[in-house]
Design a protein around this motif. Structure first.
Motif, PDB file in Angstrom:
ATOM      1  N   THR A  34       0.800  -1.225   0.000  1.00  0.00           N
ATOM      2  CA  THR A  34       0.000   0.000   0.000  1.00  0.00           C
ATOM      3  C   THR A  34       0.833   1.275   0.000  1.00  0.00           C
ATOM      4  OG1 THR A  34      -0.129   0.191   2.408  1.00  0.00           O
ATOM      5  CG2 THR A  34      -1.807  -1.192   1.324  1.00  0.00           C
ATOM      6  N   GLY A  35       2.097   1.164   0.414  1.00  0.00           N
ATOM      7  CA  GLY A  35       2.926   2.357   0.549  1.00  0.00           C
ATOM      8  C   GLY A  35       2.667   3.116   1.832  1.00  0.00           C
ATOM      9  N   SER A  36       1.786   2.592   2.682  1.00  0.00           N
ATOM     10  CA  SER A  36       1.496   3.291   3.934  1.00  0.00           C
ATOM     11  C   SER A  36       1.661   2.339   5.111  1.00  0.00           C
ATOM     12  CB  SER A  36       0.075   3.864   3.916  1.00  0.00           C
ATOM     13  OG  SER A  36      -0.870   2.819   3.877  1.00  0.00           O
ATOM     14  N   GLY A  37       1.748   2.926   6.277  1.00  0.00           N
ATOM     15  CA  GLY A  37       1.928   2.150   7.494  1.00  0.00           C
ATOM     16  C   GLY A  37       3.313   2.359   8.063  1.00  0.00           C
ATOM     17  N   ASP A  38       3.494   1.866   9.262  1.00  0.00           N
ATOM     18  CA  ASP A  38       4.747   2.043   9.976  1.00  0.00           C
ATOM     19  C   ASP A  38       5.318   0.673  10.346  1.00  0.00           C
ATOM     20  OD1 ASP A  38       6.845   3.304  11.260  1.00  0.00           O
ATOM     21  OD2 ASP A  38       5.737   3.540  13.140  1.00  0.00           O
ATOM     22  N   PRO A  39       5.990   0.019   9.387  1.00  0.00           N
ATOM     23  CA  PRO A  39       6.500  -1.321   9.676  1.00  0.00           C
ATOM     24  C   PRO A  39       7.788  -1.278  10.488  1.00  0.00           C
ATOM     25  CG  PRO A  39       7.154  -0.684   7.480  1.00  0.00           C
ATOM     26  CD  PRO A  39       6.293   0.440   8.027  1.00  0.00           C
ATOM     27  N   PRO A  40       8.060  -2.348  11.226  1.00  0.00           N
ATOM     28  CA  PRO A  40       9.344  -2.439  11.922  1.00  0.00           C
ATOM     29  C   PRO A  40      10.450  -2.737  10.918  1.00  0.00           C
ATOM     30  CG  PRO A  40       8.121  -4.461  12.186  1.00  0.00           C
ATOM     31  CD  PRO A  40       7.220  -3.511  11.449  1.00  0.00           C
ATOM     32  N   SER A  41      11.671  -2.601  11.343  1.00  0.00           N
ATOM     33  CA  SER A  41      12.811  -2.839  10.453  1.00  0.00           C
ATOM     34  C   SER A  41      13.376  -4.252  10.589  1.00  0.00           C
ATOM     35  CB  SER A  41      13.909  -1.820  10.738  1.00  0.00           C
ATOM     36  OG  SER A  41      14.346  -1.944  12.080  1.00  0.00           O
ATOM     37  N   LYS A  42      12.813  -5.025  11.516  1.00  0.00           N
ATOM     38  CA  LYS A  42      13.295  -6.398  11.678  1.00  0.00           C
ATOM     39  C   LYS A  42      12.127  -7.325  12.018  1.00  0.00           C
ATOM     40  CE  LYS A  42      14.783  -5.461  16.382  1.00  0.00           C
ATOM     41  NZ  LYS A  42      15.832  -5.575  17.358  1.00  0.00           N
ATOM     42  N   LEU A  43      12.281  -8.583  11.654  1.00  0.00           N
ATOM     43  CA  LEU A  43      11.203  -9.557  11.796  1.00  0.00           C
ATOM     44  C   LEU A  43      10.958  -9.998  13.234  1.00  0.00           C
ATOM     45  CD1 LEU A  43      11.890 -11.723   8.642  1.00  0.00           C
ATOM     46  CD2 LEU A  43       9.986 -10.140   9.015  1.00  0.00           C
ATOM     47  N   ASN A  44      11.923  -9.816  14.101  1.00  0.00           N
ATOM     48  CA  ASN A  44      11.730 -10.218  15.494  1.00  0.00           C
ATOM     49  C   ASN A  44      11.426  -9.024  16.401  1.00  0.00           C
ATOM     50  OD1 ASN A  44      14.257  -9.059  15.477  1.00  0.00           O
ATOM     51  ND2 ASN A  44      15.220 -10.645  16.738  1.00  0.00           N
ATOM     52  N   ALA A  45      10.975  -7.938  15.796  1.00  0.00           N
ATOM     53  CA  ALA A  45      10.643  -6.738  16.569  1.00  0.00           C
ATOM     54  C   ALA A  45       9.514  -7.042  17.559  1.00  0.00           C
ATOM     55  CB  ALA A  45      10.213  -5.611  15.637  1.00  0.00           C
TER      56      ALA A  45
END
Length: 166
Positions: A61-72
């Motif tokens: 979607t180009g939106s949202g605030d994802p973490p930078s790592k998978l184990n966040a």
């Protein structure tokens, strides 16, 4: 394809709801206990599922605030994590519902977390997103068994479909 992925999005929410209900019945110590699973505990596994979905939804979607790592660990308490999970499940249902049938064959460009460019049809990405959820919910189900839940609620797609038809 749209009908299929809309069903998987509904299933995703249904299964997550059941899983979070079971998690809420545990003591905090049991919920956080490292049982040797890939993400350690039920808490770690549930955070990973949300992290991965947020990463994919940002790519789609180009939106949202994802973490930078998978184990966040994005949320330290189950109540906040559950609220975020419910919002993300609703978001996934909405996004899948907005796609028209032709877009599922469209190639999608994105980058992995290490920056490697990728290109895949949307249908493959969505298949991965829902399969990934199922994979880790299976791990979470095993964690519940290890923690002593005698018979965790089943998370089978067919049970959801039967429930919808009843």
């Amino acid at each position: 394809m749209k009908t299929h992925f809309a069903c998987l999005a509904r299933y995703n929410r249904w299964a997550n709801t059941r899983l979070y209900d079971m998690a809420a019945a545990l003591s905090d110590g049991a919920y956080r206990k490292n049982v040797g699973a890939y993400f350690g505990s039920l808490h770690g596994t549930l955070n990973h599922l949300l992290a991965a979905d947020r990463i994919w939804m940002r790519r789609l979607t180009g939106s949202g605030d994802p973490p930078s790592k998978l184990n966040a660990v994005m949320y330290e308490d189950l109540t906040s994590l559950r609220a975020a999970r419910e919002a993300e499940d609703d978001r996934i249902i909405g996004v899948v519902g907005e796609f028209d049938e032709a877009v599922f064959e469209t190639a999608w460009d994105y980058r992995t977390l290490n920056g490697t460019p990728q290109r895949q049809p949307l249908r493959e990405i969505l298949a991965h997103l829902f399969n990934h959820q199922t994979h880790h919910r299976g791990q979470a189900h095993t964690i519940l068994t290890v923690l002593g839940v005698a018979e965790p609620e089943p998370l089978d797609l067919l049970i959801m479909l039967r429930t919808e038809r009843a």
